[in-house]
Design a protein around this motif. Structure first.
Motif, PDB file in Angstrom:
ATOM      1  N   MET A 221      -8.785 -12.666   7.652  1.00  0.00           N
ATOM      2  CA  MET A 221      -8.201 -13.110   6.383  1.00  0.00           C
ATOM      3  C   MET A 221      -7.758 -14.572   6.456  1.00  0.00           C
ATOM      4  O   MET A 221      -7.547 -15.204   5.432  1.00  0.00           O
ATOM      5  N   GLY A 222      -7.647 -15.099   7.679  1.00  0.00           N
ATOM      6  CA  GLY A 222      -7.234 -16.486   7.847  1.00  0.00           C
ATOM      7  C   GLY A 222      -8.374 -17.479   7.771  1.00  0.00           C
ATOM      8  O   GLY A 222      -8.148 -18.687   7.697  1.00  0.00           O
ATOM      9  N   VAL A 223      -9.611 -16.983   7.772  1.00  0.00           N
ATOM     10  CA  VAL A 223     -10.768 -17.879   7.703  1.00  0.00           C
ATOM     11  C   VAL A 223     -11.034 -18.226   6.241  1.00  0.00           C
ATOM     12  O   VAL A 223     -11.119 -17.347   5.382  1.00  0.00           O
ATOM     13  N   GLU A 224     -11.161 -19.509   5.977  1.00  0.00           N
ATOM     14  CA  GLU A 224     -11.388 -19.972   4.600  1.00  0.00           C
ATOM     15  C   GLU A 224     -12.772 -19.564   4.119  1.00  0.00           C
ATOM     16  O   GLU A 224     -13.753 -19.595   4.876  1.00  0.00           O
ATOM     17  N   ALA A 225     -12.861 -19.191   2.878  1.00  0.00           N
ATOM     18  CA  ALA A 225     -14.130 -18.765   2.279  1.00  0.00           C
ATOM     19  C   ALA A 225     -15.052 -19.961   2.086  1.00  0.00           C
ATOM     20  O   ALA A 225     -14.600 -21.107   1.950  1.00  0.00           O
ATOM     21  N   ASP A 226     -16.367 -19.698   2.068  1.00  0.00           N
ATOM     22  CA  ASP A 226     -17.334 -20.760   1.784  1.00  0.00           C
ATOM     23  C   ASP A 226     -17.186 -21.234   0.351  1.00  0.00           C
ATOM     24  O   ASP A 226     -17.446 -22.402   0.043  1.00  0.00           O
ATOM     25  N   ASP A 227     -16.785 -20.335  -0.550  1.00  0.00           N
ATOM     26  CA  ASP A 227     -16.547 -20.649  -1.959  1.00  0.00           C
ATOM     27  C   ASP A 227     -15.064 -20.384  -2.253  1.00  0.00           C
ATOM     28  O   ASP A 227     -14.711 -19.358  -2.828  1.00  0.00           O
ATOM     29  N   PRO A 228     -14.173 -21.321  -1.860  1.00  0.00           N
ATOM     30  CA  PRO A 228     -12.730 -21.058  -1.993  1.00  0.00           C
ATOM     31  C   PRO A 228     -12.236 -21.001  -3.438  1.00  0.00           C
ATOM     32  O   PRO A 228     -11.143 -20.505  -3.686  1.00  0.00           O
ATOM     33  N   ILE A 229     -13.036 -21.422  -4.375  1.00  0.00           N
ATOM     34  CA  ILE A 229     -12.634 -21.357  -5.782  1.00  0.00           C
ATOM     35  C   ILE A 229     -12.667 -19.914  -6.281  1.00  0.00           C
ATOM     36  O   ILE A 229     -11.796 -19.475  -7.026  1.00  0.00           O
ATOM     37  N   ASN A 230     -13.656 -19.143  -5.831  1.00  0.00           N
ATOM     38  CA  ASN A 230     -13.835 -17.772  -6.323  1.00  0.00           C
ATOM     39  C   ASN A 230     -13.326 -16.691  -5.371  1.00  0.00           C
ATOM     40  O   ASN A 230     -13.237 -15.526  -5.761  1.00  0.00           O
TER      41      ASN A 230
END
Length: 153
Positions: free
Chosen positions: A62-71
């Motif tokens: 859950m600590g890893v940032e998403a590739d699409d952090p907007i969605n």
């Protein structure tokens, strides 16, 4: 001499046999009870360590940032929304320490839990840790069922 004093009392002999029998019964009962093996209770720290291991695996993902952090809030939610349930579970299971194994179970919204990813058969007592992950209008239930390698501490 009195004849009564010289003759053996048959009741006294019966009492001696009774006492010997009772002593033998007591001795054999004690021997049996001492041979019983009563397992030690599982310590609360053992369960706590398993719970922390599973929660740490969740925190890592859950600590890893998403590739699409907007969605998507994090990579875990993003991979669940993309439908990569086996990949998501494998990442969670790889986050467990070496002495802990587990299975990963996932359900979408009000669906049934199903096992995904590389898993194995539990060896002994297990502990399950559940997390809810919300993303793009869906709620995912993820459960990690964990246990110690070899079934014990």
């Amino acid at each position: 001499m009195n004849q009564r004093q010289l003759s053996p009392n048959p009741l006294a002999q019966v009492h001696v046999l009774e006492m010997l029998t009772l002593f033998w019964l007591f001795f054999m009962s004690a021997t049996f009870i001492l041979q019983l093996e009563i397992p030690d209770p599982v310590s609360a720290s053992s369960d706590g360590q398993l719970q922390l291991a599973a929660e740490d695996a969740f925190i890592q993902q859950m600590g890893v940032e998403a590739d699409d952090p907007i969605n998507h809030p994090n990579q875990l939610a993003e991979s669940l929304s993309a439908g990569d349930l086996d990949g998501t579970c494998n990442e969670l299971l790889q986050g467990l320490p070496g002495q802990v194994q587990g299975n990963c179970w996932v359900a979408k919204n009000e669906g049934d839990l199903a096992r995904y990813g590389q898993g194995s058969t539990p060896d002994g007592r297990t502990l399950s840790v559940h997390k809810l992950v919300g993303d793009t209008g869906d709620v995912w239930t993820i459960s990690l069922q964990v246990w110690y390698v070899g079934g014990g501490v």
